[in-house]
Design a protein around this motif. Structure first.
Motif, PDB file in Angstrom:
ATOM      1  N   LEU A 120       8.038 -31.171  26.916  1.00 18.95           N
ATOM      2  CA  LEU A 120       6.833 -31.697  27.917  1.00 18.95           C
ATOM      3  C   LEU A 120       6.285 -32.438  27.118  1.00 18.95           C
ATOM      4  N   THR A 121       5.725 -33.534  27.960  1.00 19.59           N
ATOM      5  CA  THR A 121       5.007 -34.229  27.425  1.00 19.59           C
ATOM      6  C   THR A 121       3.648 -33.747  27.565  1.00 19.59           C
ATOM      7  N   TRP A 122       2.500 -34.583  26.654  1.00 23.29           N
ATOM      8  CA  TRP A 122       1.852 -34.229  26.429  1.00 23.29           C
ATOM      9  C   TRP A 122       0.647 -34.108  27.780  1.00 23.29           C
ATOM     10  N   ALA A 123       0.674 -35.274  28.458  1.00 22.55           N
ATOM     11  CA  ALA A 123       0.682 -35.067  29.504  1.00 22.55           C
ATOM     12  C   ALA A 123       0.650 -33.351  31.093  1.00 22.55           C
ATOM     13  N   ASP A 124       2.275 -33.243  30.755  1.00 24.52           N
ATOM     14  CA  ASP A 124       2.256 -31.606  31.239  1.00 24.52           C
ATOM     15  C   ASP A 124       1.444 -30.123  30.095  1.00 24.52           C
ATOM     16  N   VAL A 125       1.393 -30.529  28.552  1.00 27.18           N
ATOM     17  CA  VAL A 125       0.369 -30.104  28.371  1.00 27.18           C
ATOM     18  C   VAL A 125      -1.171 -29.939  28.982  1.00 27.18           C
ATOM     19  N   ALA A 126      -1.592 -30.892  29.239  1.00 28.79           N
ATOM     20  CA  ALA A 126      -2.704 -30.927  29.743  1.00 28.79           C
ATOM     21  C   ALA A 126      -2.877 -29.791  31.313  1.00 28.79           C
ATOM     22  N   ARG A 127      -1.555 -30.133  31.464  1.00 34.94           N
ATOM     23  CA  ARG A 127      -1.455 -29.522  32.781  1.00 34.94           C
ATOM     24  C   ARG A 127      -1.457 -27.801  32.560  1.00 34.94           C
ATOM     25  N   ILE A 128      -0.644 -27.131  31.886  1.00 30.78           N
ATOM     26  CA  ILE A 128      -0.429 -25.633  31.403  1.00 30.78           C
ATOM     27  C   ILE A 128      -1.318 -25.225  30.494  1.00 30.78           C
ATOM     28  N   THR A 129      -2.266 -26.408  29.826  1.00 35.47           N
ATOM     29  CA  THR A 129      -3.151 -25.459  28.853  1.00 35.47           C
ATOM     30  C   THR A 129      -4.489 -25.679  30.100  1.00 35.47           C
ATOM     31  N   SER A 130      -4.680 -26.211  30.708  1.00 32.12           N
ATOM     32  CA  SER A 130      -6.029 -26.867  31.295  1.00 32.12           C
ATOM     33  C   SER A 130      -6.207 -27.057  32.639  1.00 32.12           C
ATOM     34  N   SER A 131      -5.685 -27.978  33.285  1.00 29.96           N
ATOM     35  CA  SER A 131      -6.015 -27.618  34.824  1.00 29.96           C
ATOM     36  C   SER A 131      -5.146 -26.656  35.483  1.00 29.96           C
ATOM     37  N   ALA A 132      -3.819 -26.556  35.321  1.00 30.21           N
ATOM     38  CA  ALA A 132      -3.774 -25.000  36.051  1.00 30.21           C
ATOM     39  C   ALA A 132      -4.438 -23.844  36.010  1.00 30.21           C
ATOM     40  N   PRO A 133      -5.135 -23.261  34.577  1.00 27.98           N
ATOM     41  CA  PRO A 133      -5.434 -21.795  34.355  1.00 27.98           C
ATOM     42  C   PRO A 133      -6.931 -22.234  35.119  1.00 27.98           C
ATOM     43  N   ALA A 134      -7.614 -23.534  34.965  1.00 26.57           N
ATOM     44  CA  ALA A 134      -9.134 -23.780  35.510  1.00 26.57           C
ATOM     45  C   ALA A 134      -8.775 -23.682  36.975  1.00 26.57           C
ATOM     46  N   ALA A 135      -7.304 -23.695  38.233  1.00 26.34           N
ATOM     47  CA  ALA A 135      -6.927 -23.566  39.336  1.00 26.34           C
ATOM     48  C   ALA A 135      -7.361 -22.489  39.572  1.00 26.34           C
ATOM     49  N   ILE A 136      -6.381 -21.873  38.311  1.00 27.46           N
ATOM     50  CA  ILE A 136      -5.811 -20.500  38.668  1.00 27.46           C
ATOM     51  C   ILE A 136      -7.154 -19.727  38.555  1.00 27.46           C
ATOM     52  N   GLY A 137      -8.476 -19.926  37.719  1.00 25.96           N
ATOM     53  CA  GLY A 137      -9.572 -18.969  38.171  1.00 25.96           C
ATOM     54  C   GLY A 137     -10.889 -19.738  38.530  1.00 25.96           C
ATOM     55  N   ARG A 138     -10.036 -20.766  39.584  1.00 24.89           N
ATOM     56  CA  ARG A 138     -11.175 -21.703  40.212  1.00 24.89           C
ATOM     57  C   ARG A 138     -12.473 -22.095  39.634  1.00 24.89           C
ATOM     58  N   LEU A 139     -12.308 -22.604  38.378  1.00 28.11           N
ATOM     59  CA  LEU A 139     -12.833 -22.923  37.466  1.00 28.11           C
ATOM     60  C   LEU A 139     -12.947 -24.567  37.825  1.00 28.11           C
ATOM     61  N   ALA A 140     -14.726 -24.724  38.836  1.00 29.04           N
ATOM     62  CA  ALA A 140     -14.543 -26.234  39.545  1.00 29.04           C
ATOM     63  C   ALA A 140     -14.293 -27.385  37.938  1.00 29.04           C
ATOM     64  N   ASP A 141     -15.785 -27.065  36.877  1.00 25.24           N
ATOM     65  CA  ASP A 141     -16.469 -27.781  36.520  1.00 25.24           C
ATOM     66  C   ASP A 141     -15.175 -28.377  35.075  1.00 25.24           C
ATOM     67  N   GLN A 142     -14.324 -27.346  34.755  1.00 25.93           N
ATOM     68  CA  GLN A 142     -13.035 -27.529  33.785  1.00 25.93           C
ATOM     69  C   GLN A 142     -11.966 -27.888  34.733  1.00 25.93           C
ATOM     70  N   GLY A 143     -11.135 -28.005  32.935  1.00 20.39           N
ATOM     71  CA  GLY A 143      -9.504 -28.354  33.474  1.00 20.39           C
ATOM     72  C   GLY A 143      -9.484 -29.984  34.048  1.00 20.39           C
TER      73      GLY A 143
END
Length: 433
Positions: free
Chosen positions: A342-365
């Protein structure tokens, strides 16, 4: 207060300055001049969106001897997190609007991260009657994720009804995949090591059979399903098949399942006792590959602190679980970034934007862009540190990485523009959320 992060590598790519003001990212460009700002020199460091954990055990209410919302969220901030999903297996169980609102309020008052309660699927985690799902969704906590984690929702009819219920408000059921009849008396992964040690085996099929059933139920209902702590190569194949079929399924893997194997159980050290159990080296390889190809969507710590009385005892009596909030990013760097997966951009996806999307957190990730909330994590990938469980913010000392040298250290965490971690040390909570 203004904060100027100088010469940070945004997502491990372009190096630039980032100005934080009034809780937002105000400017991103080279050579920002802000004499009135607190300056953070970040040369050689990587700037990520604040980490989001879809799977945290904060223990409060009821088990404050093991962890509290305060100590757990301090640990989260130290690990680079700006949001965590607090699992429902507290005492009392988070199966009513009242309990989830209590957890939400405790998180708000603590001020270290955004605490999003996970509601129980069934009353008391007993698997017999649906909990107050609608009331929890409509509460101030606005619950979107529901799970009986620690216990499988084994009744297929109840699972179907839960999926139908949450579909109405775009919620998600997070399943702990464990067929109870196949794991009675199980103590570790079923295989060569369990046979040698004479410990009850936990077969991979106990996880895989529930996942197979539930992806089909999710397809039938047309609802969202999330699979907690995937641990076997077979589970990966089922999830990959389900995604190819268009089923709305997401999956997580823990950091410890990306690095540790059942060979460690030969020591009989109960720190390695966890649910699901540590698996074979072949499973670890498959899990890493599944994160790399997107089959597994997110990293979930399954942070599970325990008291010394329940963990430091003989194997058979020991509680299952490991701490993970303060070591997760380092394990991700070690197993996925430094291996080239993985790249660090990938890390941002798997640790931030994707989990925020799953939990429907509008202002995270959110993206690191002008006008976005300043939920940010700064990590020094060149740093090395020795894991000392007694130096951590969590109450739990049950880290499987004790004594290990790990790469990468969080040097700053910003929660809505407020620094909860500065210079690698805990700073102050954000007040007035």
């Amino acid at each position: 207060m203004k904060y100027l992060i100088r010469n940070a590598s945004v997502l491990g790519e372009n190096t630039t300055d980032v100005l934080i003001e009034d809780g937002l990212i105000a400017r991103i460009q080279d050579g920002i001049d802000a004499a009135d700002a607190h300056i953070i020199e970040a040369a050689g460091q990587v700037l990520l969106p604040g980490l989001v954990d879809p799977h945290t055990h904060l223990r409060e209410p009821g088990r404050e001897d093991a962890e509290t919302v305060e100590t757990g969220t301090r640990a989260a901030a130290k690990g680079g997190y700006t949001a965590v999903h607090a699992m429902a297996n507290s005492t009392p169980v988070a199966d009513t609007a009242g309990v989830v609102e209590q957890v939400y309020e405790l998180g708000r008052r603590a001020g270290w991260v955004d605490v999003r309660p996970v509601g129980a699927v069934t009353v008391g985690l007993a698997g017999k009657q649906l909990s107050e799902i609608g009331a929890m969704a409509d509460s101030r906590a606005a619950v979107k994720m529901f799970s009986d984690d620690g216990i499988c929702v084994w009744d297929p009819l109840l699972m179907r009804r839960a999926l139908e219920y949450v579909k109405a408000f775009d919620g998600v059921i997070a399943q702990h995949a464990q067929e109870p009849r196949l794991t009675e008396g199980a103590q570790m992964n079923e295989g060569e090591v369990s046979a040698v040690l004479g410990l009850g085996g936990w077969p991979a099929v106990a996880e895989e059979s529930i996942i197979a059933r539930d992806v089909l139920l999710a397809e039938h209902v047309g609802a969202r399903l999330h699979i907690c702590h995937v641990s076997t190569a077979g589970s990966v194949e089922i999830i990959r098949w389900a995604k190819a079929r268009g089923i709305q399924v997401t999956a997580e893997v823990t950091p410890h399942h990306l690095i540790l194997t059942d060979e460690l159980v030969r020591s009989y050290d109960p720190v390695y006792k966890v649910n699901p159990p540590l698996r074979r080296a072949e499973d670890v390889t498959a899990l890493r590959a599944a994160v790399a190809d997107g089959t597994i969507d997110v990293i979930g710590t399954d942070h599970a602190p325990h008291t010394a009385e329940t963990k430091d005892c003989e194997w058979g009596a020991a509680a299952m679980g490991m701490t993970g909030l303060e070591t997760a990013l380092s394990i991700v760097q070690h197993t996925l970034v430094e291996t080239g997966l993985l790249t660090w951009a990938d890390v941002a996806r798997i640790t931030s934007s994707a989990p925020a999307a799953i939990g429907r957190l509008a202002d995270q990730g959110r993206p690191i862009a002008v006008g976005e909330p300043a939920n940010l994590t700064l990590v020094d990938p060149a740093a090395r540190w020795i894991v000392d469980p007694y130096a951590m913010e969590t109450k739990g000392r049950n880290s499987p990485f004790a004594g290990m040298e790990l790469p990468g250290q969080v040097t700053a965490t910003f929660f809505h523009g407020h620094p909860t971690v500065l210079d690698g040390a805990l700073a102050t909570p954000r007040n007035g959320q």
